[in-house]
Scaffold this active site. Structure first.
Site, PDB file in Angstrom:
ATOM      1  N   THR A 174       0.800  -1.231   0.000  1.00  0.00           N
ATOM      2  CA  THR A 174       0.000   0.000   0.000  1.00  0.00           C
ATOM      3  C   THR A 174       0.833   1.283   0.000  1.00  0.00           C
ATOM      4  O   THR A 174       1.927   1.327   0.576  1.00  0.00           O
ATOM      5  CB  THR A 174      -0.917   0.015   1.250  1.00  0.00           C
ATOM      6  OG1 THR A 174      -1.450   1.326   1.428  1.00  0.00           O
ATOM      7  CG2 THR A 174      -0.166  -0.360   2.527  1.00  0.00           C
ATOM      8  N   GLU A 211       0.191   3.623   1.837  1.00  0.00           N
ATOM      9  CA  GLU A 211       0.285   4.043   3.239  1.00  0.00           C
ATOM     10  C   GLU A 211       1.704   3.821   3.785  1.00  0.00           C
ATOM     11  O   GLU A 211       2.088   4.423   4.798  1.00  0.00           O
ATOM     12  CB  GLU A 211      -0.722   3.286   4.099  1.00  0.00           C
ATOM     13  CG  GLU A 211      -2.151   3.757   3.940  1.00  0.00           C
ATOM     14  CD  GLU A 211      -2.372   5.179   4.434  1.00  0.00           C
ATOM     15  OE1 GLU A 211      -2.223   5.421   5.633  1.00  0.00           O
ATOM     16  OE2 GLU A 211      -2.691   6.045   3.605  1.00  0.00           O
ATOM     17  N   TYR A 255      -1.833   0.114  10.915  1.00  0.00           N
ATOM     18  CA  TYR A 255      -2.083  -0.570   9.632  1.00  0.00           C
ATOM     19  C   TYR A 255      -0.824  -0.520   8.760  1.00  0.00           C
ATOM     20  O   TYR A 255      -0.373  -1.554   8.243  1.00  0.00           O
ATOM     21  CB  TYR A 255      -3.252   0.127   8.924  1.00  0.00           C
ATOM     22  CG  TYR A 255      -3.421  -0.260   7.468  1.00  0.00           C
ATOM     23  CD1 TYR A 255      -4.051  -1.444   7.107  1.00  0.00           C
ATOM     24  CD2 TYR A 255      -2.962   0.583   6.444  1.00  0.00           C
ATOM     25  CE1 TYR A 255      -4.215  -1.794   5.769  1.00  0.00           C
ATOM     26  CE2 TYR A 255      -3.128   0.244   5.115  1.00  0.00           C
ATOM     27  CZ  TYR A 255      -3.749  -0.945   4.779  1.00  0.00           C
ATOM     28  OH  TYR A 255      -3.904  -1.284   3.451  1.00  0.00           O
ATOM     29  N   LYS A 301       1.681  -3.457   7.441  1.00  0.00           N
ATOM     30  CA  LYS A 301       1.890  -3.662   6.005  1.00  0.00           C
ATOM     31  C   LYS A 301       3.372  -3.528   5.635  1.00  0.00           C
ATOM     32  O   LYS A 301       3.818  -4.074   4.638  1.00  0.00           O
ATOM     33  CB  LYS A 301       1.045  -2.667   5.204  1.00  0.00           C
ATOM     34  CG  LYS A 301      -0.444  -2.992   5.190  1.00  0.00           C
ATOM     35  CD  LYS A 301      -0.769  -4.082   4.166  1.00  0.00           C
ATOM     36  CE  LYS A 301      -2.268  -4.301   4.038  1.00  0.00           C
ATOM     37  NZ  LYS A 301      -2.617  -5.280   2.996  1.00  0.00           N
TER      38      LYS A 301
HETATM   39  P1  NDP Z   1     -11.688  -4.519   1.886  1.00  0.00           P
HETATM   40  O1  NDP Z   1     -11.677  -3.994   3.264  1.00  0.00           O
HETATM   41  O2  NDP Z   1     -12.813  -4.174   0.964  1.00  0.00           O
HETATM   42  O3  NDP Z   1     -11.607  -6.126   1.942  1.00  0.00           O
HETATM   43  C1  NDP Z   1     -10.787  -6.778   2.874  1.00  0.00           C
HETATM   44  C2  NDP Z   1     -11.012  -8.265   2.751  1.00  0.00           C
HETATM   45  O4  NDP Z   1     -10.196  -8.939   3.722  1.00  0.00           O
HETATM   46  C3  NDP Z   1     -12.452  -8.715   3.027  1.00  0.00           C
HETATM   47  O5  NDP Z   1     -12.759  -9.802   2.187  1.00  0.00           O
HETATM   48  C4  NDP Z   1     -12.386  -9.168   4.472  1.00  0.00           C
HETATM   49  O6  NDP Z   1     -13.380 -10.109   4.824  1.00  0.00           O
HETATM   50  C5  NDP Z   1     -11.014  -9.826   4.471  1.00  0.00           C
HETATM   51  N1  NDP Z   1     -10.445 -10.000   5.814  1.00  0.00           N
HETATM   52  C6  NDP Z   1     -10.408  -9.121   6.818  1.00  0.00           C
HETATM   53  N2  NDP Z   1      -9.800  -9.641   7.892  1.00  0.00           N
HETATM   54  C7  NDP Z   1      -9.445 -10.899   7.559  1.00  0.00           C
HETATM   55  C8  NDP Z   1      -8.827 -11.971   8.231  1.00  0.00           C
HETATM   56  N3  NDP Z   1      -8.439 -11.850   9.486  1.00  0.00           N
HETATM   57  N4  NDP Z   1      -8.622 -13.128   7.580  1.00  0.00           N
HETATM   58  C9  NDP Z   1      -9.036 -13.278   6.295  1.00  0.00           C
HETATM   59  N5  NDP Z   1      -9.636 -12.311   5.597  1.00  0.00           N
HETATM   60  C10 NDP Z   1      -9.851 -11.128   6.216  1.00  0.00           C
HETATM   61  O7  NDP Z   1     -10.298  -4.104   1.226  1.00  0.00           O
HETATM   62  P2  NDP Z   1      -9.938  -3.769  -0.298  1.00  0.00           P
HETATM   63  O8  NDP Z   1     -10.566  -4.769  -1.176  1.00  0.00           O
HETATM   64  O9  NDP Z   1     -10.123  -2.337  -0.540  1.00  0.00           O
HETATM   65  O10 NDP Z   1      -8.354  -4.012  -0.276  1.00  0.00           O
HETATM   66  C11 NDP Z   1      -7.785  -5.287  -0.565  1.00  0.00           C
HETATM   67  C12 NDP Z   1      -6.369  -5.329  -0.012  1.00  0.00           C
HETATM   68  O11 NDP Z   1      -5.588  -4.309  -0.614  1.00  0.00           O
HETATM   69  C13 NDP Z   1      -6.246  -5.108   1.488  1.00  0.00           C
HETATM   70  O12 NDP Z   1      -5.180  -5.910   1.924  1.00  0.00           O
HETATM   71  C14 NDP Z   1      -5.892  -3.641   1.608  1.00  0.00           C
HETATM   72  O13 NDP Z   1      -5.178  -3.424   2.807  1.00  0.00           O
HETATM   73  C15 NDP Z   1      -5.033  -3.458   0.383  1.00  0.00           C
HETATM   74  N6  NDP Z   1      -4.999  -2.141  -0.207  1.00  0.00           N
HETATM   75  C16 NDP Z   1      -6.170  -1.519  -0.559  1.00  0.00           C
HETATM   76  C17 NDP Z   1      -6.140  -0.315  -1.205  1.00  0.00           C
HETATM   77  C18 NDP Z   1      -7.389   0.387  -1.617  1.00  0.00           C
HETATM   78  O14 NDP Z   1      -7.312   1.605  -1.929  1.00  0.00           O
HETATM   79  N7  NDP Z   1      -8.523  -0.273  -1.689  1.00  0.00           N
HETATM   80  C19 NDP Z   1      -4.852   0.337  -1.558  1.00  0.00           C
HETATM   81  C20 NDP Z   1      -3.683  -0.442  -1.173  1.00  0.00           C
HETATM   82  C21 NDP Z   1      -3.771  -1.625  -0.528  1.00  0.00           C
HETATM   83  P3  NDP Z   1     -14.877  -9.607   5.259  1.00  0.00           P
HETATM   84  O15 NDP Z   1     -15.590  -9.274   3.979  1.00  0.00           O
HETATM   85  O16 NDP Z   1     -15.404 -10.797   5.955  1.00  0.00           O
HETATM   86  O17 NDP Z   1     -14.688  -8.414   6.139  1.00  0.00           O
HETATM   87  P1  GDR Z   2      -6.931   5.692   3.492  1.00  0.00           P
HETATM   88  O1  GDR Z   2      -8.449   5.808   2.997  1.00  0.00           O
HETATM   89  O2  GDR Z   2      -6.771   5.976   4.922  1.00  0.00           O
HETATM   90  O3  GDR Z   2      -6.126   6.500   2.526  1.00  0.00           O
HETATM   91  O4  GDR Z   2      -6.662   4.126   3.290  1.00  0.00           O
HETATM   92  P2  GDR Z   2      -9.712   6.568   3.569  1.00  0.00           P
HETATM   93  O5  GDR Z   2     -10.649   6.666   2.438  1.00  0.00           O
HETATM   94  O6  GDR Z   2     -10.190   5.981   4.840  1.00  0.00           O
HETATM   95  O7  GDR Z   2      -9.117   8.037   3.920  1.00  0.00           O
HETATM   96  C1  GDR Z   2      -8.565   8.881   2.943  1.00  0.00           C
HETATM   97  C2  GDR Z   2      -8.312  10.253   3.539  1.00  0.00           C
HETATM   98  O8  GDR Z   2      -9.565  10.881   3.815  1.00  0.00           O
HETATM   99  C3  GDR Z   2      -9.481  11.496   5.087  1.00  0.00           C
HETATM  100  N1  GDR Z   2     -10.822  11.661   5.649  1.00  0.00           N
HETATM  101  C4  GDR Z   2     -11.661  10.676   5.993  1.00  0.00           C
HETATM  102  N2  GDR Z   2     -11.537   9.327   5.884  1.00  0.00           N
HETATM  103  C5  GDR Z   2     -12.579   8.568   6.295  1.00  0.00           C
HETATM  104  N3  GDR Z   2     -12.496   7.231   6.158  1.00  0.00           N
HETATM  105  N4  GDR Z   2     -13.710   9.107   6.845  1.00  0.00           N
HETATM  106  C6  GDR Z   2     -13.867  10.456   6.984  1.00  0.00           C
HETATM  107  O9  GDR Z   2     -14.881  10.932   7.480  1.00  0.00           O
HETATM  108  C7  GDR Z   2     -12.794  11.271   6.530  1.00  0.00           C
HETATM  109  N5  GDR Z   2     -12.605  12.610   6.490  1.00  0.00           N
HETATM  110  C8  GDR Z   2     -11.414  12.823   5.954  1.00  0.00           C
HETATM  111  C9  GDR Z   2      -8.606  10.551   5.893  1.00  0.00           C
HETATM  112  O10 GDR Z   2      -8.121  11.196   7.060  1.00  0.00           O
HETATM  113  C10 GDR Z   2      -7.542  10.224   4.855  1.00  0.00           C
HETATM  114  O11 GDR Z   2      -6.554  11.218   4.837  1.00  0.00           O
HETATM  115  C11 GDR Z   2      -7.154   3.443   2.127  1.00  0.00           C
HETATM  116  C12 GDR Z   2      -7.434   1.985   2.554  1.00  0.00           C
HETATM  117  O12 GDR Z   2      -8.068   1.340   1.486  1.00  0.00           O
HETATM  118  C13 GDR Z   2      -6.143   1.261   2.888  1.00  0.00           C
HETATM  119  O13 GDR Z   2      -6.412  -0.124   3.082  1.00  0.00           O
HETATM  120  C14 GDR Z   2      -5.177   1.430   1.709  1.00  0.00           C
HETATM  121  O14 GDR Z   2      -3.950   0.792   2.011  1.00  0.00           O
HETATM  122  C15 GDR Z   2      -4.958   2.900   1.408  1.00  0.00           C
HETATM  123  O15 GDR Z   2      -6.206   3.490   1.104  1.00  0.00           O
HETATM  124  C16 GDR Z   2      -4.042   3.104   0.205  1.00  0.00           C
END
Ligand code: NDP
Ligand code: GDR
Length: 371
Positions: free
Chosen positions: A150, A152, A174, A178
């Protein structure tokens, strides 16, 4: 949708020529659902790990459901959890995947401050468990591994735009978990010759984004405000900047990375950054009768109002959404992915935002705001 442990993978495993087998942890999440769809279209046999929960958690993959009694089915689900080593080994050794995509994680940054130990266990040690399972099952040569790393990891700004060589400075439990995951993947690649790669993905969104991430929180609220179901949206740090792409584009890169002869680590991003504030403004404009947002006040007293009706306050700041340490600016440099793998993102933030707002309005109209 029902889940099962495919003890023997009976008939499907015996078929020749054998199709590729993929295992996806996190298949029920945003990315997992898009990746499963993508791999099924490529005729993979797809196995997904789902968690036991007291209510259905398979909404995002409901459209991919196949009758478990069909011989021709290509999607198999297994109960599992990344915190359970025995379970990780059982699934890996049973499925014997050609490709393992580790997308499972406690993925919410703010929540990781509240559930720090669980996040470390799942997002950090969970990766080690999977890698060790691959080794113990004797699959080092066979199984290619993708780790959902990520942006992050970059945390406190060291360099912009952020690229593969930019030093990490994680700013949340987190991101620290990671970072362990990132390095254990690199270490196992170097130590044991595993085909293991990190995709350093910047934020990617879609109508399937979890409702507490910022983009989806905003687009859901806009839909509900537009339909008269909500008055005001409460936000945290609206000046944070993110490089937002579309999840559908990004899962392709996960697959492309595992098709390479040599494993490597890649930044996946659009190369553009925007504030949360701008995303809010755009989202309100995207509604069929668009609203122009103006801003007044400062800090936690700042409000966003309807310019056509300045007394109508639509956005307020609530300190509870601030994080103890924030990542202020993310902008990725995807040059390596472009040049080495020919990958280009296709979706602009404006189009992403509009797709999400319209999808949420459609959900409100259907009376379905559960996802
Ligand atoms: P989501 O939160 O939408 O999905 C996370 C998934 O992981 C769900 O299927 C969840 O299951 C499962 N999960 C959570 N805890 C566990 C566990 N203990 N054991 C097994 N499975 C588990 O995330 P995204 O699809 O957005 O992201 C996918 C991956 O990419 C994550 O690892 C995230 O950290 C990473 N990532 C995401 C980014 C983004 O912008 N979306 C950017 C960079 C990295 P359940 O549905 O049951 O909760
Ligand atoms: P992020 O995503 O922390 O970048 O992680 P998120 O959408 O939660 O926050 C992005 C930015 O928005 C600001 N923010 C808020 N965020 C949330 N959730 N709710 C609010 O009300 C709000 N107001 C402002 C946050 O402070 C932050 O700066 C996501 C996840 O998908 C991670 O798993 C992944 O690794 C990174 O993106 C890349």
């Amino acid at each position: 949708m029902s889940a099962e442990s495919e003890g023997k993978r009976q008939k499907t495993a015996a078929k020749e020529p054998r199709t590729k087998v993929a295992l996806i942890t996190g298949i029920t999440g945003q990315d997992g659902s898009y990746l499963a769809e993508f791999l099924l279209k490529k005729d993979y046999e797809v196995h997904g790990v789902i968690r036991r929960s007291s209510s259905f958690n398979t909404g995002r993959i409901e459209d991919l459901y196949q009758d478990p009694h069909l011989d021709t089915r290509k999607l198999f689900l297994h109960y599992g959890d990344l915190t359970d080593s025995t379970n990780c080994f059982e699934i890996i050794s049973t499925v014997r995947p050609d490709e393992c995509y580790n997308l499972g994680a406690q993925s919410h940054v703010k929540v990781s401050f509240e559930m720090s130990e669980y996040t470390a266990d799942t997002d950090g040690i969970g990766v080690l468990r999977l890698l060790n399972a691959i080794r113990s099952a004797g699959l080092v040569e066979k199984c290619r591994f993708y780790q959902a790393s990520t942006s992050e990891l970059y945390g406190l700004v060291q360099e912009v735009p952020q690229r593969e060589t930019t030093p990490f400075y994680p700013r949340s439990p987190y991101a620290v978990a990671k970072q362990y995951a990132y390095w254990i993947v690199v270490n196992y690649r170097e130590a044991y010759g595993m085909h293991a790669s990190n995709g350093i993905l910047f934020n990617h969104e879609s109508p399937r984004r979890g409702p507490t991430f910022v983009t989806r929180k905003v687009t859901r609220a806009v839909a509900r405000i537009y339909k008269g179901m909500q008055d005001c949206l409460y936000m945290g740090n609206i000046d944070a900047k993110r490089d937002w792409g579309h999840a559908r584009d990004y899962v392709q890169m996960m697959w492309i990375m595992l098709q390479q002869d040599t494993p490597d680590d890649y930044v996946v991003a659009t190369g553009e950054t925007n504030t949360v504030r701008l995303f809010i403004e755009l989202a309100f404009k995207c509604a069929p009768v668009g609203i122009e947002i103006g801003w007044k006040g400062k800090g936690v007293d700042e409000v966003g109002f309807d310019k056509a009706n300045p007394d109508r306050v639509l956005v307020r700041i609530d300190p509870k959404y601030f994080r103890p340490t924030e990542v202020e600016l993310l902008i990725g440099d995807p040059s390596k992915a472009k040049h080495k793998l020919g990958w280009e993102p296709t979706t602009k933030m404006q189009d992403l935002c509009s797709e999400m707002v319209l999808a949420d309005i459609a959900l409100v109209e259907k009376g379905d705001m559960t996802s």
